[in-house]
Design an enzyme around this catalytic site. Sequence first.
Site, PDB file in Angstrom:
ATOM      1  CE  LYS A   1      -2.774  -1.464   3.546  1.00  6.42           C
ATOM      2  NZ  LYS A   1      -3.884  -1.286   4.435  1.00  6.42           N
TER       3      LYS A   1
ATOM      4  CE1 TYR B   1      -8.150  -3.859   4.913  1.00  7.20           C
ATOM      5  CE2 TYR B   1      -8.030  -1.942   3.383  1.00  7.20           C
ATOM      6  CZ  TYR B   1      -7.243  -2.747   4.012  1.00  7.20           C
ATOM      7  OH  TYR B   1      -5.948  -2.985   4.138  1.00  7.20           O
TER       8      TYR B   1
ATOM      9  CG  ASN C   1      -0.100  -2.196   9.625  1.00  7.13           C
ATOM     10  OD1 ASN C   1       0.796  -1.810  10.097  1.00  7.13           O
ATOM     11  ND2 ASN C   1      -1.248  -2.818  10.025  1.00  7.13           N
TER      12      ASN C   1
ATOM     13  CG  HIS D   1      -4.210  -7.088   2.925  1.00  2.00           C
ATOM     14  ND1 HIS D   1      -5.326  -6.954   3.900  1.00  2.00           N
ATOM     15  CD2 HIS D   1      -4.692  -7.899   2.028  1.00  2.00           C
ATOM     16  CE1 HIS D   1      -6.101  -8.039   3.599  1.00  2.00           C
ATOM     17  NE2 HIS D   1      -5.900  -8.528   2.546  1.00  2.00           N
TER      18      HIS D   1
HETATM   19  N1  UDP Z   1      -6.521  -1.204  11.922  1.00  2.00           N
HETATM   20  C1  UDP Z   1      -6.441  -0.013  12.698  1.00  2.00           C
HETATM   21  N2  UDP Z   1      -6.892   0.002  14.063  1.00  2.00           N
HETATM   22  C2  UDP Z   1      -7.322  -1.263  14.483  1.00  2.00           C
HETATM   23  C3  UDP Z   1      -7.273  -2.161  13.979  1.00  2.00           C
HETATM   24  C4  UDP Z   1      -6.895  -2.563  12.484  1.00  2.00           C
HETATM   25  O1  UDP Z   1      -6.234   1.048  11.927  1.00  2.00           O
HETATM   26  O2  UDP Z   1      -7.618  -1.130  15.926  1.00  2.00           O
HETATM   27  C5  UDP Z   1      -6.054  -1.196  10.463  1.00  2.00           C
HETATM   28  C6  UDP Z   1      -4.715  -1.869  10.165  1.00  2.00           C
HETATM   29  O3  UDP Z   1      -3.986  -0.777   9.250  1.00  2.00           O
HETATM   30  C7  UDP Z   1      -4.700  -3.309   9.715  1.00  2.00           C
HETATM   31  C8  UDP Z   1      -6.099  -3.143   8.862  1.00  2.00           C
HETATM   32  O4  UDP Z   1      -7.128  -1.994   9.659  1.00  2.00           O
HETATM   33  O5  UDP Z   1      -3.798  -3.461   8.839  1.00  2.00           O
HETATM   34  C9  UDP Z   1      -6.972  -4.189   8.677  1.00  2.00           C
HETATM   35  O6  UDP Z   1      -7.242  -4.917  10.096  1.00  2.00           O
HETATM   36  P1  UDP Z   1      -7.061  -6.375  10.409  1.00  2.00           P
HETATM   37  O7  UDP Z   1      -7.691  -6.629  11.721  1.00  2.00           O
HETATM   38  O8  UDP Z   1      -7.555  -7.357   9.132  1.00  2.00           O
HETATM   39  O9  UDP Z   1      -5.591  -6.411  10.428  1.00  2.00           O
HETATM   40  P2  UDP Z   1      -4.535  -7.179   9.488  1.00  2.00           P
HETATM   41  O10 UDP Z   1      -5.475  -8.413   8.913  1.00  2.00           O
HETATM   42  O11 UDP Z   1      -4.139  -6.306   8.305  1.00  2.00           O
HETATM   43  O12 UDP Z   1      -3.267  -7.863  10.168  1.00  2.00           O
HETATM   44 MG    MG Z   2      -7.201  -8.523   7.837  1.00  2.00          MG
END
Ligand code: UDP
Ligand code: MG
Length: 152
Positions: free
Chosen positions: A11, A51, A114, A117
């Site tokens: 990203k 998302y 992040n 992904h």
């Molecule tokens: N995220 C965030 N705050 C949170 C949890 C998630 O900003 O409390 C963002 C973070 O960038 C993350 C994305 O949302 O990568 C997707 O969340 P997920 O729980 O799916 O985490 P991932 O699969 O990316 O580890």
């Molecule tokens: Mg995720």
Amino acid sequence: MAVERTLILAKADAVVRGLVGEVLARFERRGYTILGLKLMQVTRDQAQRHYAEHDGKPFFAGLVDYITATPIVAFVIEGEDVIEGARSTIGATNPIKATPGTIRGDYGQTIGRNLVHGSDSPESAAREIAIFFRDDELFARAHTLGDWIAAK
Ligand code: UDP
Ligand code: MG
């Protein structure tokens, strides 16, 4: 053990900071095969579908803004248990908790930015790959150079 496919997205921070090659190299080095790869501008509709599980959460709008902020590099990789393996290469969701040596642990500061992904289950991988790639944009595992030479 199962041969799986997963969706990886490099990203905005990866693209803008010149870390796309670094991100991709970590998966190549593990031996995963690239089946599809493209630089693309994600639409807000694609972002919201990608998302969807986070719709309604306080960070949802920021996530959609972030993934649409710049073109991203999307790729599909294949390998043994690649979904779990890629997630271990990526590191914990919160980069502060991500182990150094993982992508997030080496290149990230804040959870809302992040740079990478990775799909989290076979169901997510199938759903997400279909949002970013048409079937004809994914290639079968490449033949070995030996096969290619033998065919000449
Ligand atoms: N995220 C965030 N705050 C949170 C949890 C998630 O900003 O409390 C963002 C973070 O960038 C993350 C994305 O949302 O990568 C997707 O969340 P997920 O729980 O799916 O985490 P991932 O699969 O990316 O580890
Ligand atoms: Mg995720």
